[in-house]
Design an enzyme around this catalytic site. Structure first.
Site, short mmCIF file in Angstrom:
data_model
loop_
_atom_site.label_atom_id
_atom_site.label_comp_id
_atom_site.label_asym_id
_atom_site.label_seq_id
_atom_site.Cartn_x
_atom_site.Cartn_y
_atom_site.Cartn_z
N HIS A 60 8.11 -7.60 2.05
CA HIS A 60 8.98 -6.74 1.20
C HIS A 60 9.54 -5.60 2.23
CE1 HIS A 60 5.30 -4.77 0.79
NE2 HIS A 60 5.84 -3.71 0.45
N HIS A 62 9.46 -2.16 2.81
CA HIS A 62 8.88 -1.02 2.96
C HIS A 62 8.49 -1.18 4.53
CE1 HIS A 62 7.43 -0.01 -1.54
NE2 HIS A 62 8.38 0.23 -1.15
N ASP A 64 6.13 -0.07 6.41
CA ASP A 64 4.82 -0.57 6.94
C ASP A 64 4.50 -1.97 7.06
OD1 ASP A 64 4.74 -0.15 4.15
OD2 ASP A 64 2.63 -0.57 4.28
N HIS A 65 5.82 -2.56 6.47
CA HIS A 65 5.53 -4.18 6.71
C HIS A 65 6.66 -4.94 7.55
CE1 HIS A 65 2.78 -4.60 3.32
NE2 HIS A 65 3.21 -3.47 3.23
N HIS A 137 5.99 -5.37 -7.16
CA HIS A 137 5.64 -4.05 -6.62
C HIS A 137 6.83 -3.06 -6.74
CE1 HIS A 137 3.81 -1.81 -3.19
NE2 HIS A 137 4.88 -2.23 -2.18
N ASP A 207 2.12 -6.60 -0.74
CA ASP A 207 1.75 -5.29 -1.57
C ASP A 207 2.16 -5.73 -2.95
OD1 ASP A 207 1.27 -4.11 0.43
OD2 ASP A 207 2.69 -2.34 0.36
N HIS A 265 -4.68 -4.17 3.38
CA HIS A 265 -3.82 -2.82 2.89
C HIS A 265 -4.70 -1.80 2.33
CE1 HIS A 265 -0.38 -0.91 1.37
NE2 HIS A 265 0.53 -1.36 2.18
ZN LIG Z 1 2.56 -1.64 2.17
ZN LIG Z 2 4.88 -1.55 -0.27
#
Ligand SMILES: [Zn+2]
Ligand SMILES: [Zn+2]
Length: 304
Positions: A60, A62, A64-65, A137, A207, A265
Site C-alpha cells: 500500500h 503509506h 514506510d512501504h 487498512h 499492514d 511492522h
Molecule cells: Zn506501515
Molecule cells: Zn500502513
C-alpha cells in the site's frame, strides 16, 4: 531454495534498530521484494542480496512501504541495469511509477512496468504464483501469497527396476507422466510415481487489521508474516490505526493452521519490551517469533 530475508521490520517510523518494511525473497535465484521502505537498498547491501531484482510488490502507499524505491532504482540505473523491472501494487501504482520516472534530472537506463492489482489477481510465474489479497487498512491495500504448484511425486526407482524398466531414458518418461511398454507390457506412471507433493506457501499480510481474506488465503501456509504493530494493551490504538496486535496475528495464524508465524511492522515503543509482543502471541500460537533486521528464514520442501 526458498529464502526470506527481513530487510525492514519496523513500524511506521525508522528507528536506530529497525528499518521500515521490506522483505526480500529469493526463490531458486529469482529475486523479489515485498515493500520497500526507505533505506532498503542499504539493507540489501548489508544482506548481500545483490540488486538483480525482477519485481517489487507494494502492499500500500503509506510512505514506510515505498519510499525506498526512488533511491533503489537510481542506484540500479547507475550500476548499468538494462533489464526491465516490474512494480506491482494496488491502485495508484501506475501514477507512482510515472512520478518515479520524472523525479529529478536522472534518466533511467531501464524500463519499469507498472501493474495495478486487485483482490484475487494472480500472477502466474510458471511453477509458482503470486496472488494479491485485499486487506483491511483503511486505504487500498493488499497482502501477497507466494505459492508453489504441486510437485511430481517421488519416483520409486527400486519398483521400476523390479518391473523391468531399464535405468535411463524411460525413467524420465514415467516421471513425466507417460506410460512405457516393456516386453509388451504397459507400465503406468502411477505404478512407480508417488502422490504429487505440495509446494511451499508464504503469506505476507502487509499492514492490516486481522482480516478473513488473509486468514482464508493463509490456510496451511509454511510461513505467515503478519502485521503486529502493537501489543494487546494497545488494542484500541490498533483498531483506530487499522493495524493488528501480536495476539490477533497469532489468533489468525492458529485459525489458518499455518506452520510458522513471524511478526513484523513492530512499533518503536516495543524496542525495550519485545517480550510483551511475544508473550501475547504465544498465549495463542506456539510457533511464533519476532522478525529481526537481516534475519534469514529458509523454507524447506516438505515431503507430504
Ligand atoms: Zn506501515
Ligand atoms: Zn500502513
Amino acid at each position: 531454495m526458498l529464502r526470506v530475508i527481513f530487510l525492514g521490520t519496523g513500524g511506521t517510523l525508522p528507528t536506530p534498530d529497525r528499518n521500515p518494511s521490506a522483505i526480500f525473497i529469493n526463490r531458486e535465484g529469482e529475486m523479489m521484494l515485498f515493500d520497500c521502505g526507505e533505506g532498503t537498498q542499504r539493507q540489501m547491501m548489508r544482506a548481500k542480496t545483490g540488486m538483480k531484482l525482477g519485481s517489487i510488490f507494494i502492499t500500500h502507499f503509506h510512505a514506510d512501504h515505498f519510499l525506498g524505491i526512488p533511491g533503489l532504482i537510481q542506484t540500479m540505473s547507475f550500476n548499468g541495469r538494462e533489464e526491465p523491472l516490474d512494480i506491482y501494487g494496488p491502485v495508484w501504482t501506475r501514477q507512482f511509477v510515472n512520478l518515479l520516472i520524472q523525479l529529478g534530472y536522472y534518466k533511467l537506463g531501464f524500463v519499469i512496468n507498472a501493474h495495478e492489482l486487485e483482490d484475487g489477481d494472480t500472477i502466474d510465474k510458471g511453477d509458482y504464483s503470486i496472488k494479491a489479497v485485499g486487506s483491511d487498512h483503511g486505504i487500498p491495500s493488499l497482502g501477497y501469497v507466494l505459492e508453489e504448484k504441486k510437485r511430481v511425486g517421488r519416483f520409486n526407482r527400486e519398483k521400476a527396476i523390479e518391473l523391468g524398466v531399464p535405468v535411463g531414458r524411460l525413467f524420465s518418461k514415467l516421471q513425466n507422466g507417460e506410460p512405457v511398454i516393456i516386453n509388451g507390457k504397459t507400465i503406468l506412471p502411477s505404478q512407480v510415481v508417488g502422490e504429487s507433493r505440495p509446494g511451499r506457501k508464504i503469506v505476507y499480510s502487509g499492514d492490516t487489521r486481522p482480516c478473513k481474506n488473509i486468514e482464508k488465503e493463509s490456510a496451511g501456509a509454511d510461513l505467515l508474516i503478519h502485521d503486529s504493530t502493537l501489543a494487546e494493551e494497545l488494542k484500541d490504538w490498533a483498531l483506530e490505526t487499522k493495524h493488528s496486535t501480536s495476539k490477533e496475528a497469532a489468533q489468525l495464524a492458529k485459525n489458518a493452521m499455518v506452520k510458522q508465524l513471524i511478526l513484523t511492522h513492530i512499533s518503536s515503543r516495543y524496542s525495550e519490551k519485545r517480550e510483551l509482543l511475544i508473550r501475547d502471541a504465544k498465549s495463542v500460537f506456539e510457533n511464533v517469533r519476532l522478525a529481526e533486521e537481516l534475519m534469514e528464514v529458509e523454507i524447506p520442501l516438505s515431503d507430504t
